[in-house]
Design a protein around this motif. Structure first.
Motif, PDB file in Angstrom:
ATOM      1  N   HIS A 142       0.834  -1.196   0.000  1.00  0.00           N
ATOM      2  CA  HIS A 142       0.000   0.000   0.000  1.00  0.00           C
ATOM      3  C   HIS A 142       0.873   1.253   0.000  1.00  0.00           C
ATOM      4  N   PRO A 143       0.507   2.273  -0.777  1.00  0.00           N
ATOM      5  CA  PRO A 143       1.296   3.509  -0.789  1.00  0.00           C
ATOM      6  C   PRO A 143       1.059   4.322   0.478  1.00  0.00           C
ATOM      7  N   ARG A 144       2.128   4.956   0.960  1.00  0.00           N
ATOM      8  CA  ARG A 144       2.021   5.796   2.149  1.00  0.00           C
ATOM      9  C   ARG A 144       1.887   7.269   1.781  1.00  0.00           C
ATOM     10  N   GLY A 145       1.892   7.567   0.496  1.00  0.00           N
ATOM     11  CA  GLY A 145       1.763   8.950   0.056  1.00  0.00           C
ATOM     12  C   GLY A 145       2.504   9.150  -1.250  1.00  0.00           C
ATOM     13  N   TRP A 146       2.027  10.116  -2.034  1.00  0.00           N
ATOM     14  CA  TRP A 146       2.596  10.371  -3.355  1.00  0.00           C
ATOM     15  C   TRP A 146       3.277  11.730  -3.382  1.00  0.00           C
ATOM     16  N   THR A 147       4.382  11.794  -4.111  1.00  0.00           N
ATOM     17  CA  THR A 147       5.074  13.064  -4.340  1.00  0.00           C
ATOM     18  C   THR A 147       5.388  13.200  -5.823  1.00  0.00           C
ATOM     19  N   VAL A 148       5.543  14.450  -6.268  1.00  0.00           N
ATOM     20  CA  VAL A 148       5.986  14.716  -7.631  1.00  0.00           C
ATOM     21  C   VAL A 148       7.507  14.762  -7.610  1.00  0.00           C
ATOM     22  N   ALA A 149       8.148  13.758  -8.220  1.00  0.00           N
ATOM     23  CA  ALA A 149       9.603  13.665  -8.184  1.00  0.00           C
ATOM     24  C   ALA A 149      10.258  14.523  -9.246  1.00  0.00           C
ATOM     25  N   SER A 150       9.600  14.672 -10.414  1.00  0.00           N
ATOM     26  CA  SER A 150      10.163  15.498 -11.481  1.00  0.00           C
ATOM     27  C   SER A 150       9.034  15.927 -12.400  1.00  0.00           C
ATOM     28  N   GLU A 151       9.029  17.197 -12.797  1.00  0.00           N
ATOM     29  CA  GLU A 151       8.002  17.714 -13.679  1.00  0.00           C
ATOM     30  C   GLU A 151       8.565  18.868 -14.485  1.00  0.00           C
ATOM     31  N   ARG A 152       7.906  19.199 -15.578  1.00  0.00           N
ATOM     32  CA  ARG A 152       8.256  20.359 -16.404  1.00  0.00           C
ATOM     33  C   ARG A 152       6.982  21.079 -16.785  1.00  0.00           C
ATOM     34  N   GLU A 153       6.976  22.355 -16.641  1.00  0.00           N
ATOM     35  CA  GLU A 153       5.812  23.135 -17.005  1.00  0.00           C
ATOM     36  C   GLU A 153       5.648  23.145 -18.522  1.00  0.00           C
ATOM     37  N   GLY A 154       4.471  22.742 -18.994  1.00  0.00           N
ATOM     38  CA  GLY A 154       4.167  22.766 -20.412  1.00  0.00           C
ATOM     39  C   GLY A 154       4.758  21.630 -21.215  1.00  0.00           C
ATOM     40  N   SER A 155       5.382  20.652 -20.561  1.00  0.00           N
ATOM     41  CA  SER A 155       5.966  19.503 -21.263  1.00  0.00           C
ATOM     42  C   SER A 155       5.623  18.235 -20.501  1.00  0.00           C
ATOM     43  N   GLU A 156       5.473  17.131 -21.233  1.00  0.00           N
ATOM     44  CA  GLU A 156       5.099  15.899 -20.571  1.00  0.00           C
ATOM     45  C   GLU A 156       6.229  14.889 -20.589  1.00  0.00           C
ATOM     46  N   LEU A 157       6.275  14.072 -19.534  1.00  0.00           N
ATOM     47  CA  LEU A 157       7.211  12.957 -19.475  1.00  0.00           C
ATOM     48  C   LEU A 157       6.688  11.868 -20.394  1.00  0.00           C
ATOM     49  N   GLU A 158       7.442  11.592 -21.461  1.00  0.00           N
ATOM     50  CA  GLU A 158       6.964  10.671 -22.489  1.00  0.00           C
ATOM     51  C   GLU A 158       7.500   9.260 -22.316  1.00  0.00           C
ATOM     52  N   LEU A 159       8.750   9.130 -21.905  1.00  0.00           N
ATOM     53  CA  LEU A 159       9.369   7.820 -21.721  1.00  0.00           C
ATOM     54  C   LEU A 159      10.106   7.807 -20.392  1.00  0.00           C
ATOM     55  N   LEU A 160      10.085   6.656 -19.731  1.00  0.00           N
ATOM     56  CA  LEU A 160      10.748   6.472 -18.450  1.00  0.00           C
ATOM     57  C   LEU A 160      11.498   5.151 -18.480  1.00  0.00           C
ATOM     58  N   GLY A 161      12.820   5.199 -18.280  1.00  0.00           N
ATOM     59  CA  GLY A 161      13.633   3.990 -18.274  1.00  0.00           C
ATOM     60  C   GLY A 161      14.538   3.948 -17.059  1.00  0.00           C
ATOM     61  N   PHE A 162      14.868   2.735 -16.617  1.00  0.00           N
ATOM     62  CA  PHE A 162      15.715   2.558 -15.438  1.00  0.00           C
ATOM     63  C   PHE A 162      16.898   1.665 -15.789  1.00  0.00           C
ATOM     64  N   ALA A 163      18.053   1.961 -15.181  1.00  0.00           N
ATOM     65  CA  ALA A 163      19.210   1.073 -15.303  1.00  0.00           C
ATOM     66  C   ALA A 163      18.930  -0.219 -14.550  1.00  0.00           C
ATOM     67  N   LEU A 164      19.777  -1.215 -14.759  1.00  0.00           N
ATOM     68  CA  LEU A 164      19.534  -2.516 -14.154  1.00  0.00           C
ATOM     69  C   LEU A 164      19.508  -2.466 -12.639  1.00  0.00           C
ATOM     70  N   ASP A 165      20.310  -1.588 -12.045  1.00  0.00           N
ATOM     71  CA  ASP A 165      20.319  -1.511 -10.588  1.00  0.00           C
ATOM     72  C   ASP A 165      19.106  -0.788 -10.029  1.00  0.00           C
ATOM     73  N   GLY A 166      18.292  -0.195 -10.890  1.00  0.00           N
ATOM     74  CA  GLY A 166      17.094   0.485 -10.456  1.00  0.00           C
ATOM     75  C   GLY A 166      17.324   1.805  -9.773  1.00  0.00           C
ATOM     76  N   ARG A 167      18.554   2.271  -9.741  1.00  0.00           N
ATOM     77  CA  ARG A 167      18.877   3.506  -9.015  1.00  0.00           C
ATOM     78  C   ARG A 167      19.158   4.682  -9.943  1.00  0.00           C
ATOM     79  N   THR A 168      19.190   4.446 -11.238  1.00  0.00           N
ATOM     80  CA  THR A 168      19.391   5.505 -12.216  1.00  0.00           C
ATOM     81  C   THR A 168      18.237   5.471 -13.193  1.00  0.00           C
ATOM     82  N   ALA A 169      17.643   6.632 -13.414  1.00  0.00           N
ATOM     83  CA  ALA A 169      16.500   6.723 -14.320  1.00  0.00           C
ATOM     84  C   ALA A 169      16.825   7.674 -15.463  1.00  0.00           C
ATOM     85  N   VAL A 170      16.289   7.365 -16.648  1.00  0.00           N
ATOM     86  CA  VAL A 170      16.394   8.234 -17.812  1.00  0.00           C
ATOM     87  C   VAL A 170      14.998   8.748 -18.132  1.00  0.00           C
TER      88      VAL A 170
END
Length: 780
Positions: A403-431
């Motif tokens: 169950h989630p304990r709460g949501w936060t906005v981790a990254s956003e851009r005004e007027g632009s949308e996040l189109e693709l989200l990728g993670f490295a194998l270790d799960g600690r680096t995101a593109v």
């Protein structure tokens, strides 16, 4: 051009040369947009030679009633879990026998070390499965079969490559797997008559791959039962269908023969195996039999490619539009699913120990790979537009029970949308790939473990791109990522992110100088903005034909993308290159309903707003003229899929505006579209276009067939013979009505193609036929 469409039949289109309905491809995994613009997912196709495809201008007689339908005993077997089907070795030589001068590479998936990558490439004339070193040139063909490949996924343990193919180039697909050396190829799902399957994620230990399977709701002989909810089927089963849906008499029926649940609910079922140790639910006693009819709709399974364990059934959806397993936590305790129709996608967290839903969150349309669990499953990362205009990166701290304990906005851009989200194998680096006015901007961030303020990301590190658009981001070993890129000056290719700061092209991707034949470089488009008659801001890209002076009016083609939630992107489009070479300009706008401009813009065409979308086409044409380049007396309209619908609609709503139109795989009547399309497509389309019964009057007034008497100009329609997304009947009935009213109406039917045109010869023939037609009617 070949002969006209005077002999169009009144029946359904023939979907195969023998009059049967062949298997076809599932909804595509590529998200909105057609990155190469040539009416196929990302695969360019120009061999610079004459087309040799088998093409039929006149449709064959309709199949006999019931032709091609699976007998009841075959249909019953399709409701069971998919069984592996072995296939002969189909690996090929290092180079295909026939190699295109320019080719595209896309949809990369790397092995665990990040040194080898599997990908899709059309160098042999059709999208096929290839693999080779990420930084070397020695690539190998793993499946030389004729069926186009759509998705690729290398297992985390490196032992298997899973992929989807579209038999016959149509709308149904099947999931196969093969060893990296090309041996032991077999079908995992989608081999059952009439079924379709597509890929989800792998378990992190490589023990199983998630697959979603769609099977027919009912054979043609059961349609009368669906029309009467109280009628009894052969064998005593009582038909059930969603309240309000009308009976079906087309080539598919809406989902509904299964027991009904609450609208939109995921129905988890007990697993079917007892020996898959990664998933606790699979160890709770003997396997439970699914309830009658549970195979109808969509079912998500975990399948062992070695065949040592039986499939595990994670969840089913009745009356479903989509269902995909996007991630499984490393301990196997949680699964992340994506479900829901267009405009109402949801992320669902499922606890595998008791198959309980612990979290539901709205997510954005587009790329289906919506998010990822953190390595310890104590956080969830999602690409979501929940309560927002533009998709952003959301993060939630997860309790041990999911169950989630709460949501936060981790990254956003005004007027632009996040189109693709990728993670490295270790799960600690995101593109993160952001859509900025149609082009991509990429940045790398480090994910921060949850704390008092919840999960977060570190400072973004921008990555310069050599071309405009990113179409896929995936892990490629420790610290590396692979990207698929496309742009206005290049063919789609695979690149790799070096040390997180620069991207390098793989040697086996096409060079930029191979993008087009020598002598005429591709045209770089110019962004245009305009205001619709009701004040809404519209955007598009204008392509100026080479050799035209800046003040010289030119014949112009208004080209409309599909979706309608797709977006016009600044990428190399072989179709545009062909048309521009004939001295014709192109204006490719995003009318309301397109993605990339915010949720309100996407929803602006719902209901009666679709009338305004039709008016947008006229406003775009007027702006192309007022801006100076376009000749008002020489305008044409052209589009594919929903853009084909808008083409038909524009010709009858604005009959004096255009000299001609070219409609590709377009809808002409919403009633017959709902009768003939695939059931899962119908479920999504009802939200976007309107309910075929409750909104019948609105859909009739929005259908081009209701105004066909207003048509004044010649029209060309193009359709794939295996298209069950928008069946060929949609083109046929409009052309038949046009000819009955004395207009020049021609039909080009492409053999062995579905809703996307995937074979090089067919695509080349289509481009040249369309350009010939436009040139003749705009300059002749």
């Amino acid at each position: 051009m070949a002969s006209d469409a005077r002999n169009l039949t009144d029946g359904r289109a023939a979907y195969g040369r023998d009059g049967t309905h062949p298997p076809q491809a599932s909804p595509g995994p590529y998200g909105p947009g057609d990155p190469d613009g040539a009416y196929g997912p990302q695969g360019p196709d120009d061999g610079y030679g004459p087309g040799t495809a088998a093409v039929e201008q006149l449709t064959a007689p309709p199949p006999a009633p019931g032709a091609g339908a699976a007998p009841p005993e075959e249909r019953a077997s399709a409701l069971a879990a998919p069984a592996p089907v072995p296939l002969p070795d189909a690996s090929g030589p290092r180079d295909a026998t026939t190699r295109l001068i320019a080719h595209g590479c896309w949809y990369p998936s790397a092995d665990p070390s990040g040194t080898q990558v599997a990908f899709i490439c059309d160098r042999g004339g059709v999208p096929q499965l290839w693999a080779g070193p990420l930084d070397g040139g020695d690539v190998r063909l793993l499946d030389s079969g004729p069926d186009p490949v759509r998705e690729v996924s290398w297992s985390p343990d490196g032992r298997w490559i899973a992929y989807t193919t579209a038999p016959g180039g149509g709308e149904h697909s099947r999931v196969l797997c093969v060893r990296p050396d090309g041996t032991d190829r077999h079908i995992l799902a989608g081999a059952e008559p009439g079924s379709s399957a597509y890929l989800g994620c792998w378990a992190h230990d490589g023990s199983a791959v998630a697959v979603t399977v769609a099977v027919p709701t009912a054979a043609p002989g059961l349609r009368d039962v669906l029309a009467d909810p109280g009628a009894e089927e052969p064998g005593g089963r009582v038909g059930r269908r969603p309240a309000g849906w009308s009976g079906r008499d087309g080539d598919a029926v809406l989902l509904g023969a299964a027991p009904l649940t609450d609208a939109g609910a995921v129905t988890p079922l007990s697993p079917l195996a007892t020996d898959v140790t990664a998933f606790p639910a699979a160890r709770q006693g003997p396997p439970a039999a699914p309830p009658a009819g549970s195979g109808d709709g969509l079912s998500a399974y975990l399948i062992d490619p070695d065949g040592a364990a039986a499939p595990v059934l994670l969840a089913t959806e009745t009356d479903a539009a989509t269902l995909r397993v996007c991630d499984i936590s490393r301990d196997g305790a949680l699964a992340l699913l994506r479900r829901g129709p267009r405009g109402r996608r949801e992320a669902v967290v499922l606890r595998t120990s008791d198959l309980t839903t612990t979290c539901v969150m709205p997510v954005a349309d587009g790329d289906p790979w919506i998010g990822r669990f953190s390595p310890r499953a104590d956080a969830l990362w999602l690409r979501s537009d929940a309560h927002r205009e533009f998709a952003a990166l959301l993060a939630a701290e997860l309790a041990p029970d999911g169950h989630p304990r709460g949501w936060t906005v981790a990254s956003e851009r005004e007027g632009s949308e996040l189109e693709l989200l990728g993670f490295a194998l270790d799960g600690r680096t995101a593109v993160l790939a952001w859509n900025v006015r149609g082009a991509s901007e990429v940045e790398v961030v480090d994910t921060v473990p949850h704390g008092t303020d919840g999960a977060a990301v570190g400072p973004p590190r921008p990555v310069p791109l050599p071309h405009e658009v990113v179409t896929r981001v995936t892990a490629a070993g420790a610290g590396r990522m692979a990207l698929a890129l496309s742009g206005s000056q290049r063919r789609p290719g695979v690149w790799w992110l070096h040390e997180g700061v620069s991207v390098l092209r793989t040697p086996w991707s096409s060079r930029d100088e191979d993008a087009v034949p020598p002598g005429r470089p591709p045209v770089r488009p110019v962004a245009l903005g305009l205001t619709a008659r009701d004040g809404l801001s519209l955007h598009g890209w204008y392509y100026r034909a080479p050799g035209r002076g800046p003040g010289e009016p030119a014949p112009c083609v208004i080209h409309l993308h599909g979706g309608p939630e797709e977006q016009e992107r600044p990428v190399l489009n072989p179709l545009y290159h062909e048309i521009l070479g004939r001295g014709l300009d192109i204006f490719a706008p995003d009318v309301r309903g397109s993605s990339g401009h915010g949720r309100s813009f996407v929803d602006a065409d719902l209901g009666t707003g679709r009338f305004a979308a039709i008016e947008d086409v006229a406003d775009c044409a007027a702006h192309a003229v007022l801006a100076g380049p376009a000749d008002p007396a020489r305008l044409a309209v052209m589009g594919r899929s929903y853009g084909g619908y808008l083409t038909f609609a524009s010709l009858v709503w604005h009959p004096e505006l255009f000299r001609t139109g070219v409609a590709v795989c377009g809808m002409s009547d919403f009633a017959t579209f709902f009768e003939g399309t695939e059931p899962w497509i119908a479920q999504s389309a009802a939200h976007k276009y309107g309910h075929p019964q409750r909104d019948r009057a609105l859909l009739r007034s929005l259908s081009p067939m209701s105004r066909v008497d207003a048509l004044r100009v010649p029209v060309l329609a193009v359709h794939g013979e295996h298209d069950t997304n928008v069946p060929p009947r949609e083109s046929e009935q409009f052309l038949r009505a046009a000819r009955e009213r004395g207009h020049d109406a021609q039909l080009l039917t492409l053999r062995d193609e579905g809703h996307d045109f995937l074979r090089a010869d067919n695509r080349r023939l289509f481009r040249r036929a369309a350009a010939d037609w436009l040139e003749r009617h705009l300059t002749g």
